[in-house]
Design a protein around this motif. Structure first.
Motif, PDB file in Angstrom:
ATOM      1  N   UNK A   1       0.828  -1.203   0.000  1.00 24.31           N
ATOM      2  CA  UNK A   1       0.000   0.000   0.000  1.00 24.31           C
ATOM      3  C   UNK A   1       0.861   1.252   0.000  1.00 24.31           C
ATOM      4  N   UNK A   2       2.042   1.161   0.616  1.00 18.63           N
ATOM      5  CA  UNK A   2       2.892   2.343   0.761  1.00 18.63           C
ATOM      6  C   UNK A   2       3.750   2.617  -0.467  1.00 18.63           C
ATOM      7  N   UNK A   3       3.785   1.705  -1.451  1.00 23.33           N
ATOM      8  CA  UNK A   3       4.723   1.858  -2.557  1.00 23.33           C
ATOM      9  C   UNK A   3       4.484   3.149  -3.332  1.00 23.33           C
ATOM     10  N   UNK A   4       3.270   3.313  -3.857  1.00 18.15           N
ATOM     11  CA  UNK A   4       2.982   4.512  -4.660  1.00 18.15           C
ATOM     12  C   UNK A   4       3.134   5.799  -3.856  1.00 18.15           C
ATOM     13  N   UNK A   5       2.556   5.884  -2.645  1.00 14.96           N
ATOM     14  CA  UNK A   5       2.767   7.104  -1.855  1.00 14.96           C
ATOM     15  C   UNK A   5       4.234   7.386  -1.553  1.00 14.96           C
ATOM     16  N   UNK A   6       5.037   6.365  -1.247  1.00 12.70           N
ATOM     17  CA  UNK A   6       6.454   6.598  -0.963  1.00 12.70           C
ATOM     18  C   UNK A   6       7.194   7.091  -2.200  1.00 12.70           C
ATOM     19  N   UNK A   7       6.851   6.528  -3.351  1.00 14.27           N
ATOM     20  CA  UNK A   7       7.477   7.019  -4.583  1.00 14.27           C
ATOM     21  C   UNK A   7       7.104   8.474  -4.809  1.00 14.27           C
ATOM     22  N   UNK A   8       5.827   8.810  -4.587  1.00 21.21           N
ATOM     23  CA  UNK A   8       5.397  10.203  -4.760  1.00 21.21           C
ATOM     24  C   UNK A   8       6.108  11.126  -3.782  1.00 21.21           C
ATOM     25  N   UNK A   9       6.250  10.688  -2.518  1.00 20.32           N
ATOM     26  CA  UNK A   9       6.946  11.500  -1.515  1.00 20.32           C
ATOM     27  C   UNK A   9       8.403  11.695  -1.912  1.00 20.32           C
TER      28      UNK A   9
ATOM     29  N   UNK B   1      11.369  15.987   7.607  1.00 20.58           N
ATOM     30  CA  UNK B   1       9.929  15.888   7.849  1.00 20.58           C
ATOM     31  C   UNK B   1       9.171  16.902   6.992  1.00 20.58           C
ATOM     32  N   UNK B   2       8.106  16.415   6.378  1.00 22.87           N
ATOM     33  CA  UNK B   2       7.229  17.253   5.555  1.00 22.87           C
ATOM     34  C   UNK B   2       5.790  16.962   5.953  1.00 22.87           C
ATOM     35  N   UNK B   3       4.997  18.006   6.157  1.00 25.54           N
ATOM     36  CA  UNK B   3       3.610  17.838   6.596  1.00 25.54           C
ATOM     37  C   UNK B   3       2.821  17.011   5.578  1.00 25.54           C
ATOM     38  N   UNK B   4       2.955  17.357   4.296  1.00 27.82           N
ATOM     39  CA  UNK B   4       2.184  16.626   3.282  1.00 27.82           C
ATOM     40  C   UNK B   4       2.620  15.167   3.204  1.00 27.82           C
ATOM     41  N   UNK B   5       3.925  14.922   3.326  1.00 30.62           N
ATOM     42  CA  UNK B   5       4.412  13.536   3.303  1.00 30.62           C
ATOM     43  C   UNK B   5       3.889  12.755   4.506  1.00 30.62           C
ATOM     44  N   UNK B   6       3.889  13.388   5.665  1.00 28.22           N
ATOM     45  CA  UNK B   6       3.406  12.728   6.880  1.00 28.22           C
ATOM     46  C   UNK B   6       1.917  12.417   6.762  1.00 28.22           C
ATOM     47  N   UNK B   7       1.127  13.377   6.262  1.00 28.62           N
ATOM     48  CA  UNK B   7      -0.312  13.138   6.098  1.00 28.62           C
ATOM     49  C   UNK B   7      -0.567  11.970   5.156  1.00 28.62           C
ATOM     50  N   UNK B   8       0.191  11.921   4.075  1.00 30.22           N
ATOM     51  CA  UNK B   8       0.033  10.817   3.126  1.00 30.22           C
ATOM     52  C   UNK B   8       0.345   9.478   3.778  1.00 30.22           C
TER      53      UNK B   8
ATOM     54  N   UNK C   1       6.911  -0.396  12.239  1.00 28.86           N
ATOM     55  CA  UNK C   1       7.051   0.707  11.283  1.00 28.86           C
ATOM     56  C   UNK C   1       8.007   1.772  11.820  1.00 28.86           C
ATOM     57  N   UNK C   2       7.898   2.078  13.108  1.00 26.98           N
ATOM     58  CA  UNK C   2       8.840   3.032  13.705  1.00 26.98           C
ATOM     59  C   UNK C   2      10.263   2.497  13.610  1.00 26.98           C
TER      60      UNK C   2
ATOM     61  N   UNK D   1       8.471  10.523   7.383  1.00 24.43           N
ATOM     62  CA  UNK D   1       7.035  10.236   7.442  1.00 24.43           C
ATOM     63  C   UNK D   1       6.765   8.857   8.038  1.00 24.43           C
ATOM     64  N   UNK D   2       7.665   7.908   7.786  1.00 24.83           N
ATOM     65  CA  UNK D   2       7.501   6.552   8.332  1.00 24.83           C
ATOM     66  C   UNK D   2       7.619   6.577   9.860  1.00 24.83           C
ATOM     67  N   UNK D   3       8.568   7.325  10.386  1.00 23.71           N
ATOM     68  CA  UNK D   3       8.737   7.414  11.842  1.00 23.71           C
ATOM     69  C   UNK D   3       7.472   7.950  12.508  1.00 23.71           C
TER      70      UNK D   3
END
Length: 642
Positions: free
Chosen positions: A98-106, A254-261, A304-305, A123-125
């Motif tokens: 599930x995280x593949x596409x969002x991580x690539x986008x981030x 850290x990025x707010x948009x990346x964390x929200x995603x 995940x942390x 964002x993963x932390x």
């Protein structure tokens, strides 16, 4: 002389199969089997991510090692358990697709390379901590994630990942991609790998079938190596032993948009984990409660942390290994603990990671195609539990799938939105999942209860709420034709109200019909007319005859056979005509004259349930115009007169 009796307190306590500690050789063998079934999927995410972000071969090798090392820790944490962390079931942990596409986008939004990787880790932390502390609260919100939501999300995940596999097949991008201008060669590698996987799954069963993907990768890579298109130059220069150091690539950003995603990803992952825990609980016959769900999700959050610390990614339960538990019926959680230790060892062998890094991308794409498509199939299986006579479910699935595929097929649509929204709209998985969750809330949790039409005809429809508030007389008038207006069936089905959905209403009639007394069932059988007669057109027999392809002449043949049957057994011959052509019905009917009466009574009971089921379908379809139109489209063929 008296025989010593063991007091009750000293009697040996039976251990649940989940908690059984097997002999070490068996733990090692079964644990290695889990690793083999898991390995190909485990290394796909770092390989795909490294290719998309443009990382070097050395960096990819470290990602693979870090992934396996942390997978081992995560699996031990989930299966062994630590306090309120870990569900203590045979659930193996792996990086979620599930995280593949969002991580690539981030990563690409941050500039790719190590810079993008560090923003992913930030964002993963945060997402890991969020998941850990949100676990007990999420466990209470399961009602917001019914099969229509989870099935839609899993289906979108599988379909949205297919272009990633297709890119490897057609383009062959990557640090060790096949540099060949002839595109056909890349396609042959991919199709050959896929064909081998399918062949293994068709020919073999058990263990061999579970490692079909791994075997496909191995054979495909060996063929490419023999033809000079796979290279393993990095293997010789890699150390035999190594370790994963925290923050190897640098301190996360850290990025707010990346964390929200990533928070959205973890919400979806929590849904996936919940489904896997329930599925595993059913396999091992262990009741699952909200606290079990909370412990499983806490383990996801903790793993995940740790992934953010040890240069890995978000974790969830691996559905492939849930299937392996069902296949082998080896239910001990200590097998997964053993698999975890094996993965930690493999994650400390850089040479093994260097071998994996040398797999040609077209070969990997062929294997990924099979795996990602299998994820979509799991979504379809989940959606099979959904009542699609309820039009709301059609809207939820159709809208979420449509939006998810829009972004997947046309990724440049994100340029139309502000930069802060690109993370959400840049991933078909994220957008589709959010849509499914929100629409489910809007349609099923806001504005009161459902008003789904379940009976009647357009213009005079009956909703589920109305069914649940009907008088007995109204209930009999609406549903009596399903069961020949038999009073005892209608009375017991009526007493089972309220019905949660159309499926529950259908099941009420099926269960009631099949659990009646012998005399009650005999009375229902005698209420049916002789097959081939025209005295029951209002109750469905004429329609059954049309579906079976009967003509006036063939109907006479069926009637003659039915009269002989009644004379033999004293009750009518009951056959669901829509399940067989009339010629087969006549042939089987004459043959059944030689059966014992008890056998024929049992056969009649099954046929009555089938007929009631078909009649229920007709009733529901009449109440739902969209479903009716869809079914008519499937039934449409060359114009014929009836």
């Amino acid at each position: 002389m008296q025989t010593a009796v063991t007091p009750p307190s000293a009697a040996p306590r039976r251990v649940h199969p989940v908690d059984e500690v097997l002999p070490i050789p068996q733990l090692a063998a079964y644990g290695f089997q889990h690793v083999l079934a898991f390995y190909a999927g485990a290394v796909l995410v770092p390989i795909i991510l490294a290719g998309a972000l443009g990382l070097s071969s050395e960096q990819l090798i470290h990602l693979i090692n870090a992934d396996l090392f942390t997978c081992g820790i995560a699996s031990i944490l989930q299966a062994w358990g630590l306090g309120k962390v870990g569900v203590r079931l045979p659930l193996l942990q792996g990086v979620t697709f599930t995280a593949v596409s969002p991580m690539i986008a981030i990563g690409l939004a941050a500039g790719g390379g190590v810079t993008g990787l560090l923003q992913i880790y930030g964002s993963v932390l945060v997402a890991g901590l969020f998941t850990f502390f949100a676990a007990p609260y999420f466990a209470r919100l399961i009602r917001f994630f019914p099969p229509i939501v989870t099935g839609s999300v899993i289906l979108i995940i599988g379909i949205a990942l297919l272009p990633v596999a297709a890119n490897d097949i057609v383009v062959g991008k990557g640090p060790n991609a096949i540099q060949n201008p002839v595109l056909l060669k890349n396609c042959l590698y991919a199709f050959g790998t896929l064909a081998l996987i399918v062949l293994i799954q068709r020919v073999f069963r058990g263990f061999m079938a579970t490692v079909a993907v791994l075997l496909g990768l191995v054979v495909g890579t060996l063929v490419a190596w023999a033809l000079g298109d796979a290279h393993f130059d990095k293997v010789a220069g890699s150390a035999w032993f190594g370790y994963t150091s925290p923050f190897y690539f640098g301190m996360p950003t850290f990025s707010i948009t990346a964390i929200l995603s990533m928070l959205i990803v973890m919400c979806i992952t929590m849904v996936e984990t919940t489904g896997d825990v329930y599925a595993t609980g059913e396999i091992v016959r262990k009741r699952i409660g909200s606290e079990d769900i909370a412990r499983a999700i806490r383990a996801d959050g903790a793993a995940t942390f740790l992934g953010g610390v040890f240069n890995s990614f978000p974790y969830t339960c691996f559905a492939e290994n849930v299937g392996l538990v069902r296949l082998t019926q080896v239910k001990s959680r200590w097998v997964v603990v053993a698999a975890g230790f094996i993965m930690i060892v493999l994650g400390s062998l850089p040479k093994a990671a260097a071998i994996v890094e040398g797999i040609p991308h077209p070969v990997l794409g062929g294997a990924a195609l099979a795996m990602f498509a299998a994820v979509a199939v799991v979504g379809v299986q989940t959606l099979s539990k959904v009542d699609f006579n309820d039009h709301r479910n059609i809207v939820i699935l159709g809208t979420s799938l449509g939006l998810g595929m829009l972004v997947t097929a046309q990724p440049f649509v994100t340029t139309a939105f502000p930069s802060w929204a690109e993370i959400v709209f840049g991933s078909g998985i994220t957008l589709g999942a959010l849509t499914a969750i929100l629409l489910n809330i809007v349609f099923n949790h806001l504005g009161g209860s459902a008003h789904t039409a379940v009976a009647g005809r357009p213009g005079s429809l009956v909703s589920l709420d109305q069914v649940n508030s009907m008088s007995r007389k109204e209930f009999d008038a609406t549903f009596g034709p399903l069961v020949q207006n038999m009073d005892w069936v209608l009375a017991r089905a009526f007493d089972l109200r309220p019905f949660e959905n159309t499926h529950a209403l259908r099941t009420a009639f099926q269960n009631t019909l099949l659990t009646g007394t012998v005399d009650e069932q005999a009375a229902l059988m005698k209420a049916f007319p002789d097959l081939g007669s025209d005295g029951d057109g209002a109750n469905g027999y004429l329609l059954d005859h049309e579906k079976a392809g009967m003509t006036a002449t063939s109907q006479e043949d069926v009637a003659a056979m039915a009269r002989a049957y009644r004379a033999q057994f004293g009750f009518p011959l009951i056959i669901s005509a829509r399940d067989a052509h009339y010629e087969r019905m006549v042939s089987q009917g004459w043959q059944r004259l030689g059966n014992a009466p008890a056998v024929e009574r049992a056969a009649a009971l099954v046929e009555m349930a089938r007929i009631a089921n078909y009649r229920f379908d007709d009733l529901v379809a009449d109440a739902n115009p969209i479903v009716t139109a869809r079914m008519r489209a499937f039934d449409a063929g060359p114009a014929t007169a009836h």
